[in-house]
Write a protein that holds these residues in place. Sequence first.
Motif, PDB file in Angstrom:
ATOM      1  N   SER A  20      10.540 -51.192 -28.405  1.00 15.28           N
ATOM      2  CA  SER A  20       9.442 -51.682 -27.575  1.00 15.28           C
ATOM      3  C   SER A  20       8.463 -52.439 -28.469  1.00 15.28           C
ATOM      4  O   SER A  20       8.583 -52.418 -29.686  1.00 15.28           O
ATOM      5  N   SER A  21       7.481 -53.067 -27.846  1.00 15.80           N
ATOM      6  CA  SER A  21       6.480 -53.808 -28.606  1.00 15.80           C
ATOM      7  C   SER A  21       5.633 -52.884 -29.476  1.00 15.80           C
ATOM      8  O   SER A  21       5.000 -53.320 -30.419  1.00 15.80           O
ATOM      9  N   LYS A  22       5.645 -51.584 -29.152  1.00 18.74           N
ATOM     10  CA  LYS A  22       4.867 -50.606 -29.918  1.00 18.74           C
ATOM     11  C   LYS A  22       5.726 -49.845 -30.922  1.00 18.74           C
ATOM     12  O   LYS A  22       5.315 -48.822 -31.437  1.00 18.74           O
TER      13      LYS A  22
ATOM     14  N   ASP B 273       9.875 -48.407 -32.216  1.00 22.56           N
ATOM     15  CA  ASP B 273      11.058 -47.750 -31.670  1.00 22.56           C
ATOM     16  C   ASP B 273      10.721 -46.358 -31.146  1.00 22.56           C
ATOM     17  O   ASP B 273       9.933 -45.630 -31.727  1.00 22.56           O
ATOM     18  N   TRP B 274      11.385 -46.002 -30.040  1.00 18.90           N
ATOM     19  CA  TRP B 274      11.273 -44.667 -29.460  1.00 18.90           C
ATOM     20  C   TRP B 274      12.609 -43.982 -29.625  1.00 18.90           C
ATOM     21  O   TRP B 274      13.656 -44.592 -29.432  1.00 18.90           O
TER      22      TRP B 274
ATOM     23  N   LEU C 145      15.181 -46.672 -28.373  1.00 17.06           N
ATOM     24  CA  LEU C 145      14.690 -47.719 -27.489  1.00 17.06           C
ATOM     25  C   LEU C 145      13.635 -48.542 -28.210  1.00 17.06           C
ATOM     26  O   LEU C 145      12.667 -47.983 -28.726  1.00 17.06           O
TER      27      LEU C 145
ATOM     28  N   THR D 243      15.244 -47.589 -14.867  1.00 20.82           N
ATOM     29  CA  THR D 243      15.166 -47.910 -16.283  1.00 20.82           C
ATOM     30  C   THR D 243      16.578 -48.219 -16.788  1.00 20.82           C
ATOM     31  O   THR D 243      17.578 -47.828 -16.171  1.00 20.82           O
TER      32      THR D 243
ATOM     33  N   PRO E  75       4.462 -47.384 -19.312  1.00 18.24           N
ATOM     34  CA  PRO E  75       5.623 -48.278 -19.245  1.00 18.24           C
ATOM     35  C   PRO E  75       6.529 -47.912 -18.072  1.00 18.24           C
ATOM     36  O   PRO E  75       6.461 -46.800 -17.550  1.00 18.24           O
ATOM     37  N   TYR E  76       7.345 -48.849 -17.673  1.00 19.44           N
ATOM     38  CA  TYR E  76       8.335 -48.657 -16.604  1.00 19.44           C
ATOM     39  C   TYR E  76       7.707 -48.460 -15.227  1.00 19.44           C
ATOM     40  O   TYR E  76       8.293 -47.804 -14.372  1.00 19.44           O
TER      41      TYR E  76
END
Length: 133
Positions: free
Chosen positions: A74-76, A78-79, A72, A116, A27-28
């Motif tokens: 994301s589609s996968k 939370d981070w 954060l 980011t 990512p990023y």
Amino acid sequence: MEPAPNSASVALIEAGKVLLIKRAYAPYQHLWTLPGGRTDPGETAEQCAAREVREELGLSVLALHHVETQVLASSKGDWRLAVFASTRFSGLIEPSDEIADHRWVELSEVEAMRTTSRLHHVLERAFAVVGGQ
């Protein structure tokens, strides 16, 4: 009790500048950010942060100071990213293939870069944590 962080990053600060990396992969991809990544099973956020700096840049971090923990989405899922800062590290920078570029920058330069989300805010806090060094 909040869940433990599952990723970590580090602001390496020296002589009023911070070391940013340009990510080579998702990512990023192509964004400037701090070195870091996901925790391995059984690894603390601090251990992850030190390992990621070693793997991505070839540097050894000697002291980590917690800056903040971000959530954060994301589609996968939370981070929970633990962000650290350090002015104590050693070694020669040897970027891995995960790094498209790296650069020491002053805080005033960050807003003009493609970074980011909220990186400038995070870096302001990181500089404050280590005393603006």
